[in-house]
Motif scaffolding. Structure first.
Motif, short mmCIF file in Angstrom:
data_model
loop_
_atom_site.label_atom_id
_atom_site.label_comp_id
_atom_site.label_asym_id
_atom_site.label_seq_id
_atom_site.Cartn_x
_atom_site.Cartn_y
_atom_site.Cartn_z
N LYS A 1 0.85 -1.18 0.00
CA LYS A 1 0.00 0.00 0.00
C LYS A 1 0.89 1.24 0.00
O LYS A 1 1.76 1.39 0.85
N GLU B 1 -8.44 1.59 -8.92
CA GLU B 1 -7.23 0.83 -9.20
C GLU B 1 -7.28 -0.49 -8.48
O GLU B 1 -7.48 -0.55 -7.28
N ASP B 2 -7.10 -1.58 -9.20
CA ASP B 2 -7.07 -2.88 -8.58
C ASP B 2 -6.24 -3.78 -9.47
O ASP B 2 -6.49 -3.89 -10.67
N TYR C 1 -5.27 -5.83 -14.48
CA TYR C 1 -5.41 -4.53 -13.84
C TYR C 1 -6.67 -3.87 -14.38
O TYR C 1 -7.22 -4.29 -15.40
N THR D 1 0.71 1.02 -7.82
CA THR D 1 -0.30 0.13 -7.25
C THR D 1 0.15 -1.28 -7.55
O THR D 1 0.31 -1.65 -8.72
#
Lengths: 115, 110
Positions: free
Chosen positions: A44, B2-3, B24, B99
């Motif tokens: 993170k 965002e993942d 993504y 990320t």
């Protein structure tokens, strides 16, 4: 230095105590980034600096977490009144210009254990 | 939002090829990266690809990008025991903060 130096390698704190982590970026690098890696391996993003100025703090928890990068001193990440869920490995990274395609150099991390 | 998603585990035999996949969701990603993390160590950048490319080769590493499907893969040819590590894909949407995916643990069996 030629590598990002993080100290200490391990830090153990009782719940409620303060924790302070340090990062010395590579000499000549203007950008410093802090990441938190929790047990599930997720990284993170916390905060980034351009020299001593906060560049992006969108990942920083609003409470208890603070960070600084002062001239001629290592950068620091401080957690006031630590909680169990703060247990993680905290990584610092630096880059020269902060450009999007620029390589980030990571330190080896500080493992924080809150008991 | 965002993942970034990755499968958790991959086991291969020494000498085989390994393919690690990543998906993504942020179509504005400009650069996509592959990092390697060995036990107790920080992240080592292996390679990266710009979003207008669909393939990049660097020695034993081949990165494929399917921007339409938002799918990224890393192929390691002639996998060695020293390649055993956790591999993270990461995207940079221009905020200069990455990320990361949750990582794929690669186990190479002799």
């Amino acid at each position: 230095g030629e590598e990002v130096a993080q100290t200490p390698k391990h830090l153990v704190r009782g719940e409620g105590q303060k924790a302070k982590l340090y990062c010395a970026p590579i000499k000549g690098h203007s950008y410093v980034f802090w990441y938190q890696q929790v047990l599930k391996n997720e990284f993170k993003f916390l905060i980034s600096f351009q020299n001593e100025n906060v560049f992006d703090e969108t990942g920083m928890p609003k409470e208890r977490f603070s960070a600084k990068c002062l001239p001629n001193s290592p950068c620091s990440l401080e957690i006031q009144a630590t909680k169990l869920e703060d247990s993680a490995v905290y990584f610092c990274a630096s880059s020269q210009k902060g450009a999007t395609n620029e390589k980030l150099f990571f330190g080896s991390g500080t493992q924080l254990s809150v008991l | 939002g965002e993942d970034v998603e990755q499968s958790l585990f991959l086991s291969v035999r020494e000498g085989d090829s390994s393919v690690i996949n990543c998906t993504y969701t942020d179509s504005s990603s400009t650069y996509l990266y592959w990092y390697k993390q060995e036990p107790g160590a920080g992240l080592q950048l292996l390679t990266y690809i710009f979003s207008n490319m669909d393939m990049k080769q660097d020695q034993r590493l081949t990165v494929l990008l399917n921007k339409k499907d938002k799918h990224l893969s890393l192929r390691i040819a002639d996998t060695q025991t020293g390649d055993s590590a956790i591999y993270f894909c990461a995207e940079d949407t221009g905020r200069r903060a990455l990320t990361f995916g949750s990582g794929t643990r690669l186990q190479v069996q002799p």
